[in-house]
Scaffold this active site. Structure first.
Site, PDB file in Angstrom:
ATOM      1  NE  ARG A  49       2.510  -4.132  11.167  1.00 22.31           N
ATOM      2  CZ  ARG A  49       2.271  -3.315  10.371  1.00 22.31           C
ATOM      3  NH1 ARG A  49       4.471  -4.109  10.300  1.00 22.31           N
ATOM      4  NH2 ARG A  49       2.571  -2.749   9.969  1.00 22.31           N
TER       5      ARG A  49
ATOM      6  NE  ARG B 230       7.235  -0.013   9.955  1.00 17.29           N
ATOM      7  CZ  ARG B 230       5.652  -0.212   9.242  1.00 17.29           C
ATOM      8  NH1 ARG B 230       5.994   0.761   8.409  1.00 17.29           N
ATOM      9  NH2 ARG B 230       5.131  -0.399   9.274  1.00 17.29           N
TER      10      ARG B 230
ATOM     11  NE  ARG C 263      -3.194  -1.199  10.698  1.00 16.81           N
ATOM     12  CZ  ARG C 263      -2.328  -0.622   9.516  1.00 16.81           C
ATOM     13  NH1 ARG C 263      -2.727   0.843   9.449  1.00 16.81           N
ATOM     14  NH2 ARG C 263      -1.406  -1.154   9.494  1.00 16.81           N
TER      15      ARG C 263
ATOM     16  CE  LYS D  36      -2.079  -1.320   4.045  1.00 13.53           C
ATOM     17  NZ  LYS D  36      -1.681  -2.077   4.110  1.00 13.53           N
TER      18      LYS D  36
ATOM     19  NE  ARG E  17       7.662  -2.708   4.915  1.00 16.21           N
ATOM     20  CZ  ARG E  17       6.041  -2.433   4.805  1.00 16.21           C
ATOM     21  NH1 ARG E  17       5.297  -2.544   4.454  1.00 16.21           N
ATOM     22  NH2 ARG E  17       5.184  -2.162   7.001  1.00 16.21           N
TER      23      ARG E  17
END
Ligand code: AMP
Length: 227
Positions: free
Chosen positions: A177, A166, A98, A23, A133
């Site tokens: 998550r 992160r 969300r 996203k 990532r």
């Protein structure tokens, strides 16, 4: 899609999808293409955490654990943000709403969303992806060591500053998550898809796009969906 005299498009978009669906990456393209501000609640929260405010310290514990921040806090943040003149005629929500209460808050505030785009990616692919990532903390620009590498390994293309992983992109947290996504965010898929099929003139159009494959192919699919 109509264009304003200042070059920005009149369009309000929600990007929906699991963490790691791409996203943020796609939002960067859409934001430039339609010249609209990107409102990423994750980015806003990270900025607050970085500022080490009292609120920031509480937020850090929640975000690092992979859980969601309370609806009250998020809704207040977004309300403030969309009051800015640059957001008046168009914006792109990335990572918001969300939860059902957040979606209801958008509806109650009478904000007419034009398009909801769901980016789908299987869970197994997401776990693989997120471990690669890397992010430039100051700007929020994201990269992937294999699929979207920076020009120089470990370095942000624009600022030349180092990239980091992160805390909430680590494998155990990613799994948490994903659980949170399935329980709390996935119901929004049905919520928007059902609404889009009604005769309500305020209903957004619903699009589902596969988030697996070349980044540019996915961008093309998104642009096509938006018409
Ligand atoms: P993101 O960068 O969108 O993946 O968000 C990172 C983290 O920020 C999430 O795992 C949540 O802890 C928190 N967060 C971001 N957006 C929201 C939201 N709309 N509602 C609740 N928590 C959020």
């Amino acid at each position: 899609m109509r264009r304003q005299t200042n070059g920005r498009y009149y369009v309000k978009i929600i990007l929906l999808g699991p963490p790691g669906a791409g996203k943020g990456t796609q939002a960067q393209f859409l934001k430039d293409r339609y010249n609209i501000p990107q409102i990423s609640t994750g980015e806003i929260l990270r900025a607050e955490i970085k500022a080490q405010s009292e609120l920031g310290k509480k937020l850090k514990a929640i975000v690092d654990s992979g859980a969601l921040v309370s609806d009250d806090i998020i809704i207040e943040i977004v309300q403030k943000k969309i009051q800015s003149p640059e957001c008046k005629n168009g914006f792109l929500f990335d990572g918001f709403p969300r939860t059902l209460p957040q979606a209801e808050a958008v509806k109650t505030a009478d904000i007419k969303i034009d398009h909801v785009i769901e980016i789908t990616v299987p869970d197994t692919e997401i776990v693989k992806r997120m471990s690669g990532r890397r992010v430039h903390l100051a700007s929020g620009r994201t990269y992937h060591v294999d699929h979207n590498p920076p020009k120089k390994s470990g370095i942000d293309d624009v600022s030349g500053e180092p990239l980091v992983q992160r805390e909430d992109d680590k494998e155990e947290t990613v799994k948490k998550r994903l659980d949170v996504y399935h329980q709390q965010t996935k119901p929004l898929v049905e919520y928007y898809e059902k609404w889009s099929k009604t005769a309500d003139a305020k209903a957004p159009k619903y699009h589902r796009v596969s988030g697996v494959g070349e980044i540019s192919t996915i961008t093309e699919a998104l642009v096509k969906a938006l018409g």
